[in-house]
Design a protein around this motif. Structure first.
Motif, PDB file in Angstrom:
ATOM      1  N   LEU A   1     -15.087  45.987   4.789  1.00  0.00           N
ATOM      2  CA  LEU A   1     -16.343  46.201   5.491  1.00  0.00           C
ATOM      3  C   LEU A   1     -16.051  46.382   6.973  1.00  0.00           C
ATOM      4  N   SER A   2     -16.841  47.222   7.608  1.00  0.00           N
ATOM      5  CA  SER A   2     -16.654  47.460   9.041  1.00  0.00           C
ATOM      6  C   SER A   2     -16.874  46.177   9.845  1.00  0.00           C
ATOM      7  N   LYS A   3     -16.061  45.987  10.870  1.00  0.00           N
ATOM      8  CA  LYS A   3     -16.205  44.826  11.749  1.00  0.00           C
ATOM      9  C   LYS A   3     -17.493  44.884  12.566  1.00  0.00           C
ATOM     10  N   ASP A   4     -18.171  46.029  12.543  1.00  0.00           N
ATOM     11  CA  ASP A   4     -19.443  46.193  13.257  1.00  0.00           C
ATOM     12  C   ASP A   4     -20.648  45.957  12.346  1.00  0.00           C
ATOM     13  N   ALA A   5     -20.414  45.462  11.131  1.00  0.00           N
ATOM     14  CA  ALA A   5     -21.480  45.280  10.149  1.00  0.00           C
ATOM     15  C   ALA A   5     -22.316  44.035  10.463  1.00  0.00           C
ATOM     16  N   THR A   6     -23.367  43.849   9.673  1.00  0.00           N
ATOM     17  CA  THR A   6     -24.261  42.698   9.829  1.00  0.00           C
ATOM     18  C   THR A   6     -24.047  41.700   8.689  1.00  0.00           C
ATOM     19  N   MET A   7     -24.688  40.543   8.837  1.00  0.00           N
ATOM     20  CA  MET A   7     -24.624  39.559   7.767  1.00  0.00           C
ATOM     21  C   MET A   7     -25.158  40.133   6.456  1.00  0.00           C
TER      22      MET A   7
ATOM     23  N   VAL B   1     -12.687  45.341   8.933  1.00  0.00           N
ATOM     24  CA  VAL B   1     -11.669  46.266   9.437  1.00  0.00           C
ATOM     25  C   VAL B   1     -12.273  47.230  10.458  1.00  0.00           C
ATOM     26  N   ASP B   2     -11.372  47.856  11.244  1.00  0.00           N
ATOM     27  CA  ASP B   2     -11.824  48.905  12.166  1.00  0.00           C
ATOM     28  C   ASP B   2     -11.749  50.252  11.452  1.00  0.00           C
ATOM     29  N   SER B   3     -11.933  51.335  12.201  1.00  0.00           N
ATOM     30  CA  SER B   3     -11.986  52.667  11.588  1.00  0.00           C
ATOM     31  C   SER B   3     -10.651  53.088  10.983  1.00  0.00           C
ATOM     32  N   ASN B   4      -9.583  52.411  11.369  1.00  0.00           N
ATOM     33  CA  ASN B   4      -8.254  52.708  10.820  1.00  0.00           C
ATOM     34  C   ASN B   4      -7.831  51.711   9.750  1.00  0.00           C
ATOM     35  N   PHE B   5      -8.782  50.904   9.294  1.00  0.00           N
ATOM     36  CA  PHE B   5      -8.554  49.885   8.259  1.00  0.00           C
ATOM     37  C   PHE B   5      -7.656  48.747   8.744  1.00  0.00           C
TER      38      PHE B   5
ATOM     39  N   GLN C   1       1.225  47.749  10.640  1.00  0.00           N
ATOM     40  CA  GLN C   1       0.164  48.081  11.601  1.00  0.00           C
ATOM     41  C   GLN C   1      -1.087  47.230  11.400  1.00  0.00           C
ATOM     42  N   SER C   2      -0.956  46.186  10.584  1.00  0.00           N
ATOM     43  CA  SER C   2      -2.071  45.261  10.265  1.00  0.00           C
ATOM     44  C   SER C   2      -3.177  45.926   9.458  1.00  0.00           C
ATOM     45  N   LYS C   3      -2.871  47.031   8.787  1.00  0.00           N
ATOM     46  CA  LYS C   3      -3.836  47.667   7.909  1.00  0.00           C
ATOM     47  C   LYS C   3      -3.860  46.938   6.562  1.00  0.00           C
ATOM     48  N   VAL C   4      -5.058  46.753   6.009  1.00  0.00           N
ATOM     49  CA  VAL C   4      -5.186  46.094   4.714  1.00  0.00           C
ATOM     50  C   VAL C   4      -4.707  47.040   3.619  1.00  0.00           C
TER      51      VAL C   4
END
Length: 349
Positions: A12-18, A36-40, A103-106
């Motif tokens: 889920l995007s780190k900019d998401a809501t509860m 995650v950010d746009s690069n996962f 790169q810390s990508k999931v």
């Protein structure tokens, strides 16, 4: 440890809501949200418990996940050995740990093998002795827990829900039209569970029937026998243990809009007028986890309701935790609720 094939559904995007996080948890088989950010690239994680604690703290569905996420989660690398992973799961008491690359990508989510130990040995105590007076005339010849909602009795749906989460030891308190309930469920063999009955010669209240149980050695779940819910009962039990509470009560957020303008004043001087404000409260959802020492000290055969038991714990400075329910929940107390349940059943069960 096993690698999930559906881990992508937990991103889920780190900019998401509860609200987004709740939807992700409810639709994924993995009870962990990786933010995650746009690069996962992994920014943090959210668990079921994180969301419930955020609700208790006053966060809303529109709150940013950044307000309550864990920014420094435990992670694995693909090169980590099975032994290292097993030790990490045991040391941190986790069920899910993200796997990241350089790169810390999931790139995956590892699942503890302990989650495969599915059976829960804790007792489930179901209250089914009430008269159901608000549902008369339906309950004049049938106890409320045996009223059919959808394709089966209410109490059967409740038992099926617990079985889904690995529970198999049930105690059912009975009083009104007890023989019908005992005749339907018998010893539980046909449902793949063990059922014993606690017979109240006279009503003992929502907590008093617990006094008729033998000594307990682990927390039990107490639930009213007229509820429909999609609560994850394993998460509820784990939450109770993690909170180190004597009692954990499930709560539901209830909103009430005052139909008038509300005046805030200091003596006879008006300070503010708030037009039709919405008040929010947590209300009792009729589901509890109770630690064994609380059950064992009840006076045998003595009448007691759960609010009284909770207030006694508080008087002894014992912790009582709240477990907010964001999943489906319905108390079938009135005829309108019973009619609504018929529709809800088709969509939720």
């Amino acid at each position: 440890m096993t690698m999930s094939k559906t881990w992508e559904a937990s991103l889920l995007s780190k900019d998401a809501t509860m609200q987004d996080a709740i939807k992700t948890l409810n639709t994924s088989t993995i009870k962990l949200v990786c933010l995650v950010d746009s690069n996962f690239k992994l920014a943090g994680v959210i668990t079921d418990g994180d969301i419930r604690r955020a609700i208790v703290a006053g966060k809303t569905l529109e709150s940013s996940v950044r307000e309550f996420m864990c920014f420094t989660p435990i992670t694995f690398r693909a090169s980590d050995t099975k032994a290292k992973r097993r030790k990490a799961f045991e040391a941190h008491k986790l069920l899910y740990i993200p796997v990241i690359d350089e790169q810390s990508k999931v790139i995956n989510i590892d699942i503890s093998q302990s989650i495969s130990v599915f059976a829960q040995s804790n007792t489930v105590f179901l209250m089914a002795g009430g008269y159901g007076t608000r549902l008369r005339p339906l309950t004049e010849v049938c106890p409320k827990p045996l009223l059919t909602v959808g394709s089966k009795p209410i109490l059967e749906t409740i038992i099926d829900s617990f079985v889904h989460y690995g529970f198999h030891e049930f105690k059912i308190s009975v009083h009104y039209l007890a023989e019908q309930i005992k005749g339907h469920f018998k010893n539980g063999e046909q449902f793949g569970v063990d059922i014993d009955y606690v017979e109240e010669s006279s009503p003992l209240g929502t907590a008093g029937a617990l006094s008729l149980l033998p000594m307990q050695d682990k927390p039990l779940i107490l639930m009213n026998g007229d509820l429909l819910t999609k609560v994850d009962f394993r998460e509820l039990l784990a939450y109770h243990v993690s909170e180190k509470a004597k009692v954990t009560m499930c709560v539901r957020e209830y909103e009430y809009q005052v139909p008038y303008g509300v005046i805030q004043a200091d003596n006879n001087e008006v300070k503010q007028v708030i037009e039709k404000p919405v008040e929010k409260y947590f209300v009792n959802a009729g589901i509890y986890v109770i630690s064994p020492e609380v059950v064992n000290r009840l006076e045998k055969g003595s009448y007691k309701d759960m609010p009284d038991l909770i207030n006694e714990c508080l008087a002894h400075n014992e912790k009582v935790a709240m477990f907010p329910i964001h999943e489906y929940w319905l108390d079938i107390g009135r005829m309108a609720d019973f009619e609504r349940a018929q529709i809800d059943f088709m969509h939720n069960f």
